[in-house]
Design an enzyme around this catalytic site. Sequence first.
Site, PDB file in Angstrom:
ATOM      1  N   LYS A 237       0.850  -1.191   0.000  1.00 50.48           N
ATOM      2  CA  LYS A 237       0.000   0.000   0.000  1.00 50.48           C
ATOM      3  C   LYS A 237       0.889   1.245   0.000  1.00 50.48           C
ATOM      4  CE  LYS A 237      -4.177   1.863   2.035  1.00 50.48           C
ATOM      5  NZ  LYS A 237      -5.371   1.555   2.831  1.00 50.48           N
ATOM      6  N   GLU A 326     -19.030  -5.401   9.946  1.00 48.86           N
ATOM      7  CA  GLU A 326     -19.870  -4.585  10.821  1.00 48.86           C
ATOM      8  C   GLU A 326     -20.948  -5.400  11.514  1.00 48.86           C
ATOM      9  OE1 GLU A 326     -17.869  -2.088   7.805  1.00 48.86           O
ATOM     10  OE2 GLU A 326     -19.187  -3.849   7.623  1.00 48.86           O
ATOM     11  N   ARG A 354     -24.976  -1.797   7.304  1.00 46.02           N
ATOM     12  CA  ARG A 354     -24.781  -3.223   7.047  1.00 46.02           C
ATOM     13  C   ARG A 354     -25.116  -4.080   8.261  1.00 46.02           C
ATOM     14  NH1 ARG A 354     -19.615  -4.305   3.223  1.00 46.02           N
ATOM     15  NH2 ARG A 354     -20.454  -3.266   1.391  1.00 46.02           N
TER      16      ARG A 354
END
Length: 582
Positions: A237, A326, A354
Amino acid sequence: MTVALHYVFDTPNDRIVWDVGHQAYGHKILTGRRELFHTNRKLHGIKPFPSPEESPYDAFICGHASNSISAALGMAVANKLTPPAEEGVKSRRCVAVIGDGAMSGGLAFEGLNNVSSSLNDLLIILNDNDMSIDRAVGGMEQYLLKLNTSPRYNKWRFRLARWFERNGMLSDKRRKGIIRLSNAVKAALSHQQNIFEGMNIRYFGPFDGHNVKEVVRLLRELKDMTGPKLLHLHTIKGKGYTPAEEQATIWHAPGKFDPETGERLATHPHKPSPLRYQDVFGHTLLELAQQNPRIVGVTPAMPTGCSMNIMMEAMPERTFDVGIAEGHAVTFSAGMAKEGLIPFCNIYSAFAQRAYDNIIHDAAILRLPVVLCLDRAGLVGEDGPTHHGAFDMAALRPIPNLTICSPMNEHELRNLMFTAQLPDMGTFVIRYPRGCGVMQDWHSPMQSVSVGTARQLTNGNKLAVLTIGPIGNLAQKAIQELHAEAQVAHYDMRFLKPLDSQALQRIGQDFQRIITIEDGCRTGGMGTAVMEWMSDHGFTPTIHRMGLPDEFVEHGTVDELYHICGLDTDSIKAAIEQQLNQ
């Protein structure tokens, strides 16, 4: 990886479905938006995440994580069921690119499960950088770290698949037979099982995702291969920019910075800002946890984003990053609450959508003491419609056994957090916005708040203004600038559920005109709740509701969006003047 994908596949006819929109900035630059890229995340500029509304090259929308496999599988199945209309035109190929920790999301596993049992030619690319915003966690991440394949196995596997396809022998039954044979060969070569191949998804990798020629070769090998397959690429990343490589969490969203030095630039370098609401939450949570040994912290992959890292550093055994999951975060919290703990479960408002069923089914029904802290409530600014916390109040208001509140300032946030962990409070929802608060002296002594009580801030006699949450500060400013304190009674409602019946009784008796103001959707929110209460109790005032419109609000700065939505100070002043002049 991005360059290789567009080199090998015929986009936009071929579909590339990105997962986690931050991965797709290179894709946007390569697909006609290079000259516009400086407008990214700016009002009326290009969108912060992929969207088919912006470009045909954006095959699907993504802002939240883990939806790429399911969406791309749907496209791949549709392609099987609807062959090309023109003779000689190739069927489109479908690719899902999943990364930034999104493989830990439950929807990704549901998609994988269905991929293995549906007739499709989907290619899944796992962009494995071992990160989400913070370092990725959980069993899947540990598995991917250890997953390795013998080079001899990869070479043999490509040859076997190509041989069968050249000979037209890849029926679904034979494809599964190849996978079983492949698994046997793999076991002989590397003595390692593979979860993807156990699900009848051919696995290739891991390979270096930054070697463009190697990735092109791999994609050419895979693009016409029938049946589902997964290409595992290792990436870094922030690759290519040293500060980002070294501090990936900070550089996920660094704000403005000097590209030459990597120095991050303060928005107002000479003006001290109040602490961010998330930091007030983080410091207050640690303070409460030090006082109450039953408090634990839970977050789905956002310890830095919600500042739960403050408690995590001091009490690692009592804080839990559950990954991008979640729904699990809520049910996991409910399980701990059932056994006597008090979980503070912090989820961004838009991401908590969610977990809606989990909030109802696993927390509210049993009235378990789960404290749901909804960060980023209201308009979040440049992240746009996928991230605005617009719907939490309207969505949660009908659910029994919930207490729902929103603090107007940092002192109120601390008091509500203190109240939420007291005995017999049940499932307690606290919503607060992104960004800085309004007070320099945020660290106040904490005290309990009587649930369902409002605060009257001004004592006018002609118009009642009812607000909830930090937008009340804009209303207070508007009243002061109009010098209307003698005419306007301003109530900070604090609680959406239960509403302050005594305050509403007085308001219904004393006022014929009411303005309600909220930073959530106008449909079904606090204003609607006040209208219902007045109707149920025989009052008939004129109620002017101010809130987010019945549409998805675009991206831009919060101030710009407040102006567009008619929620800025000038709009509130105009509404007050209009009602006072009636």
